[in-house]
Scaffold this motif. Sequence first.
Motif, short mmCIF file in Angstrom:
data_model
loop_
_atom_site.label_atom_id
_atom_site.label_comp_id
_atom_site.label_asym_id
_atom_site.label_seq_id
_atom_site.Cartn_x
_atom_site.Cartn_y
_atom_site.Cartn_z
N GLY A 142 -14.98 -6.64 -1.99
CA GLY A 142 -14.83 -7.74 -1.34
C GLY A 142 -14.34 -8.80 -2.07
O GLY A 142 -14.01 -10.16 -1.69
N GLY A 143 -13.95 -8.56 -3.30
CA GLY A 143 -13.28 -9.32 -4.32
C GLY A 143 -12.02 -9.94 -3.97
O GLY A 143 -11.19 -8.87 -3.50
N SER A 144 -11.46 -10.94 -4.32
CA SER A 144 -10.22 -11.35 -4.40
C SER A 144 -9.59 -11.45 -5.81
O SER A 144 -8.48 -11.51 -5.98
CB SER A 144 -10.09 -12.61 -3.69
OG SER A 144 -10.63 -13.74 -4.14
N ALA A 197 -3.79 -3.43 -8.87
CA ALA A 197 -4.58 -4.60 -8.23
C ALA A 197 -3.75 -5.26 -7.44
O ALA A 197 -4.19 -5.89 -6.40
CB ALA A 197 -5.30 -5.13 -9.52
N HIS A 198 -2.52 -5.50 -7.79
CA HIS A 198 -1.55 -6.40 -6.97
C HIS A 198 -1.34 -5.83 -5.62
O HIS A 198 -1.21 -6.62 -4.68
CB HIS A 198 -0.22 -6.87 -7.74
CG HIS A 198 -0.36 -8.02 -8.72
ND1 HIS A 198 0.42 -7.99 -9.91
CD2 HIS A 198 -1.38 -9.00 -9.02
CE1 HIS A 198 0.00 -9.14 -10.66
NE2 HIS A 198 -1.18 -9.44 -10.09
N ARG A 199 -0.90 -4.57 -5.64
CA ARG A 199 -0.62 -3.93 -4.47
C ARG A 199 -1.85 -3.85 -3.38
O ARG A 199 -1.82 -3.78 -2.35
CB ARG A 199 -0.36 -2.38 -4.58
CG ARG A 199 0.98 -2.01 -5.20
CD ARG A 199 1.12 -0.78 -5.16
NE ARG A 199 0.37 0.08 -5.66
CZ ARG A 199 0.46 0.51 -7.04
NH1 ARG A 199 1.11 0.16 -7.67
NH2 ARG A 199 -0.51 1.40 -7.51
N LEU A 200 -3.21 -3.98 -4.12
CA LEU A 200 -4.36 -4.12 -3.29
C LEU A 200 -4.52 -5.61 -2.85
O LEU A 200 -5.56 -5.88 -2.17
CB LEU A 200 -5.51 -3.62 -4.25
CG LEU A 200 -5.83 -2.08 -4.27
CD1 LEU A 200 -6.70 -1.76 -5.07
CD2 LEU A 200 -5.57 -1.36 -2.95
N GLY A 201 -3.77 -6.51 -3.28
CA GLY A 201 -4.01 -8.08 -3.04
C GLY A 201 -5.07 -8.89 -3.76
O GLY A 201 -5.34 -9.87 -3.40
N LEU A 202 -5.37 -8.11 -5.12
CA LEU A 202 -6.23 -8.85 -5.95
C LEU A 202 -5.33 -9.72 -6.92
O LEU A 202 -4.16 -9.26 -7.33
CB LEU A 202 -6.84 -7.71 -6.73
CG LEU A 202 -7.70 -6.90 -6.00
CD1 LEU A 202 -8.59 -5.79 -6.86
CD2 LEU A 202 -9.12 -7.67 -5.42
N ILE A 252 -16.07 -19.57 -0.93
CA ILE A 252 -16.10 -19.50 -2.41
C ILE A 252 -15.35 -18.10 -2.88
O ILE A 252 -16.02 -17.13 -2.76
CB ILE A 252 -17.33 -19.85 -2.85
CG1 ILE A 252 -18.07 -21.23 -2.47
CG2 ILE A 252 -17.49 -19.64 -4.59
CD1 ILE A 252 -19.48 -21.51 -2.91
N PRO A 253 -14.50 -18.34 -3.90
CA PRO A 253 -13.82 -16.96 -4.24
C PRO A 253 -14.87 -16.28 -5.30
O PRO A 253 -15.69 -17.29 -6.25
CB PRO A 253 -12.66 -17.54 -5.15
CG PRO A 253 -12.29 -18.94 -4.81
CD PRO A 253 -13.69 -19.56 -4.34
N PRO A 260 -9.80 -1.41 -9.79
CA PRO A 260 -9.34 -2.38 -8.53
C PRO A 260 -9.69 -1.98 -7.27
O PRO A 260 -10.00 -2.84 -6.28
CB PRO A 260 -7.55 -2.09 -8.84
CG PRO A 260 -7.45 -1.88 -10.39
CD PRO A 260 -8.69 -0.95 -10.48
N LYS A 261 -9.69 -0.50 -7.03
CA LYS A 261 -10.18 -0.24 -5.71
C LYS A 261 -11.84 -0.64 -5.62
O LYS A 261 -12.07 -0.73 -4.44
CB LYS A 261 -10.02 1.26 -5.68
CG LYS A 261 -8.56 1.68 -5.33
CD LYS A 261 -8.19 3.00 -4.99
CE LYS A 261 -6.94 3.37 -4.93
NZ LYS A 261 -6.60 5.05 -5.06
#
Length: 195
Positions: free
Chosen positions: A69-71, A88-93, A30-31, A62-63
Amino acid sequence: VRQAGVESRVAVQGFDWRPLQRVQQLAPQIPTVYLSVQQRMDNIADGRWTAGFRLDEHGTLPKMVKAAGGSVWSPHFGDLSAERVEEAHRLGLRVVPWTVNEPADIDRLIGWGVDGLISDRPDRVREVMARRGLPLPRSVREPSATPASRRRRRRAAATGSTAGRAPSSASASRGGPAATAVRRGWRRPVPGRPR
């Protein structure tokens, strides 16, 4: 959520990150959506709201979200900048700011590349998206337009009652007061809400 069989259609969001941590432990599929605000109320200033994650230890929000552990990171739109979206996008969020109601703000955030918007004014979001040539999500039928509500209005009209009347045309055309998340041309179905 499991018993209802809707795990694939649910995301859990919160300003208090402790329950989000628990959801990640119990149901990692679950996101979790990490809400943040640093305006009037500040849920980031100390570790009580952020499950012990501290800004001074991670450097940026963002870090912090990534470390938790958030997406999905959902900041107040006034706390957001183009640089924070890029980070945030660089971190995959994914970044889904809230509550964005003014057309200029909606346009700016879409220009920054946010992954979605939470708004009380989906009509304005659709207008900006249309101006930008973005694909529009399918319109959501007004609850007042359901067959049951039409029957109630007909009965009310026959008896002269005002109960069951449709909202004013201004309210109906705006999509009413309900918050709607619009994500780059798609919308996840919401249980109990007509498509």
